[in-house]
Design a protein around this motif. Sequence first.
Motif, PDB file in Angstrom:
ATOM      1  N   HIS A 201      47.953  30.102  61.415  1.00  0.00           N
ATOM      2  CA  HIS A 201      48.995  30.191  62.240  1.00  0.00           C
ATOM      3  C   HIS A 201      49.153  31.591  63.013  1.00  0.00           C
ATOM      4  CE1 HIS A 201      49.640  26.288  60.589  1.00  0.00           C
ATOM      5  NE2 HIS A 201      50.357  25.984  61.872  1.00  0.00           N
ATOM      6  N   VAL A 202      48.905  32.539  62.116  1.00  0.00           N
ATOM      7  CA  VAL A 202      49.170  33.913  62.489  1.00  0.00           C
ATOM      8  C   VAL A 202      48.447  34.515  63.770  1.00  0.00           C
ATOM      9  CG1 VAL A 202      49.395  36.327  61.837  1.00  0.00           C
ATOM     10  CG2 VAL A 202      49.808  34.428  60.180  1.00  0.00           C
ATOM     11  N   TYR A 203      49.503  34.863  64.600  1.00  0.00           N
ATOM     12  CA  TYR A 203      48.767  35.706  65.959  1.00  0.00           C
ATOM     13  C   TYR A 203      49.030  37.099  65.791  1.00  0.00           C
ATOM     14  CZ  TYR A 203      48.285  36.344  70.799  1.00  0.00           C
ATOM     15  OH  TYR A 203      47.595  36.797  72.081  1.00  0.00           O
ATOM     16  N   SER A 204      50.084  37.613  65.315  1.00  0.00           N
ATOM     17  CA  SER A 204      50.232  39.194  65.143  1.00  0.00           C
ATOM     18  C   SER A 204      51.205  39.184  63.854  1.00  0.00           C
ATOM     19  CB  SER A 204      50.998  39.898  66.086  1.00  0.00           C
ATOM     20  OG  SER A 204      52.200  39.506  66.453  1.00  0.00           O
ATOM     21  N   MET A 205      51.234  40.428  63.021  1.00  0.00           N
ATOM     22  CA  MET A 205      51.767  40.611  61.826  1.00  0.00           C
ATOM     23  C   MET A 205      52.455  41.926  61.782  1.00  0.00           C
ATOM     24  SD  MET A 205      48.350  41.392  59.568  1.00  0.00           S
ATOM     25  CE  MET A 205      49.245  41.607  57.874  1.00  0.00           C
ATOM     26  N   GLY A 206      53.060  42.359  60.741  1.00  0.00           N
ATOM     27  CA  GLY A 206      53.593  43.580  60.619  1.00  0.00           C
ATOM     28  C   GLY A 206      55.030  43.755  61.347  1.00  0.00           C
ATOM     29  N   HIS A 207      55.761  42.475  61.390  1.00  0.00           N
ATOM     30  CA  HIS A 207      57.132  42.576  62.047  1.00  0.00           C
ATOM     31  C   HIS A 207      58.131  42.606  60.872  1.00  0.00           C
ATOM     32  CE1 HIS A 207      54.840  42.028  65.864  1.00  0.00           C
ATOM     33  NE2 HIS A 207      54.271  41.013  65.316  1.00  0.00           N
ATOM     34  N   ARG A 208      59.252  43.089  61.517  1.00  0.00           N
ATOM     35  CA  ARG A 208      60.575  43.038  60.368  1.00  0.00           C
ATOM     36  C   ARG A 208      61.258  42.072  60.849  1.00  0.00           C
ATOM     37  NH1 ARG A 208      65.592  45.513  60.459  1.00  0.00           N
ATOM     38  NH2 ARG A 208      66.433  45.694  58.475  1.00  0.00           N
ATOM     39  N   ASN A 209      61.881  41.891  61.971  1.00  0.00           N
ATOM     40  CA  ASN A 209      62.859  40.772  62.320  1.00  0.00           C
ATOM     41  C   ASN A 209      62.760  40.660  63.874  1.00  0.00           C
ATOM     42  OD1 ASN A 209      64.714  38.597  62.370  1.00  0.00           O
ATOM     43  ND2 ASN A 209      66.488  39.875  62.302  1.00  0.00           N
ATOM     44  N   PRO A 210      61.503  40.051  64.550  1.00  0.00           N
ATOM     45  CA  PRO A 210      61.489  40.019  66.027  1.00  0.00           C
ATOM     46  C   PRO A 210      62.274  38.617  66.396  1.00  0.00           C
ATOM     47  CG  PRO A 210      59.665  39.167  64.933  1.00  0.00           C
ATOM     48  CD  PRO A 210      60.446  39.641  63.926  1.00  0.00           C
TER      49      PRO A 210
END
Length: 355
Positions: A201-210
């Motif tokens: 399911h992952v498109y991008s990563m390394g996010h805190r609270n988008p």
Amino acid sequence: MARTLIALAAAGAVTAASLTLAKEPAVLGEPGAPTTVSTGWTIPWGTSWLPDGSAALVTERDDFRVWRLSKDGRDKRRLGTVPESLTTGGEGGLMGIAVDPDWATNHHVYVMHTSTEGNRIARMTYDGTTLSGYKPLLKGIKKNKYHNGGRLAFGPDGYLYATTGDAQDKALAQDRNSLNGKILRLTKDGKPAPGNPFGDHVYSMGHRNPQGIAFDAQGRLWGAEFGDRRTDELNLIKPGGNYGWPICEGTCDVAGMTNPKKTWSVAEASPSGVAVVDGAVYMAALRGKRLWRVPINADNENVGTAKAYYVGAYGRLRSVTAVPGADALWLSTTNADGNGGQPDGSDKIFRVPIG
């Protein structure tokens, strides 16, 4: 297209701060004086327009209610509540909503909300009158009091995009086996969308609270997210991109990390929703209590100088949504969310002309 210079009329609903702004001539493409579309809201979190542009569906976070609000604001109807929803005593609850682009034929509406086991994405049916047929599509997104993400949007590719927070567990944002701290890309049945960079399911990563995503006219995905103590971000989201958290907050020179296109101090922003209108990204700020405008370039990935509007005039700004068929935005407050100090029913939805 944006209109040429316009005269900004002072409506009775605007504050003294916005009246001062309204006396100045508008620069082409800049936001004018907000006018009130609707009142009596309690934490209106997500907004999604029906495909014909006649009305939008709006969620209220802590009461789990979904409403239909006509484009002129005169017709406000409660459609129902989302089952199996819970609050977290903080930022969780009923958050994002996205109307299926094929709603006229399938009547599907998608929501993201907190439930017993965590945050989940679910589908319901809105037949034009009532909301029914609740069906969970994706579970297992860890929840916490804060950092739940929650925004939903359909892309021009017809797939559903969703933002998830790190659930106050920093390591999850870099954990490829976790759905947290990510932007997800799903089919309408909740499966991983074809072509996703990691096959899940992952498109991008390394996010805190988008909490904000929006597509521009070129089909590019822009995302806003809360920093920790220093730096909030506006990112250009690409498949497989790693946006740094918790290794980086803001710009850094760590190999493999994608830097933001624009940054702010957390006092100036704490961003939630974003929208793209007339060649600019508009970003609603909670703690910053302002609307940011960031020009973007259709021919390259450069962005222009960020400019703030309505600073302190309306309080905490949560969602900003492009109005179909118009150079305009809907802008909502969430001053009743516990941080704004206002009672239930005090939130509003404004219309902002662009031009």
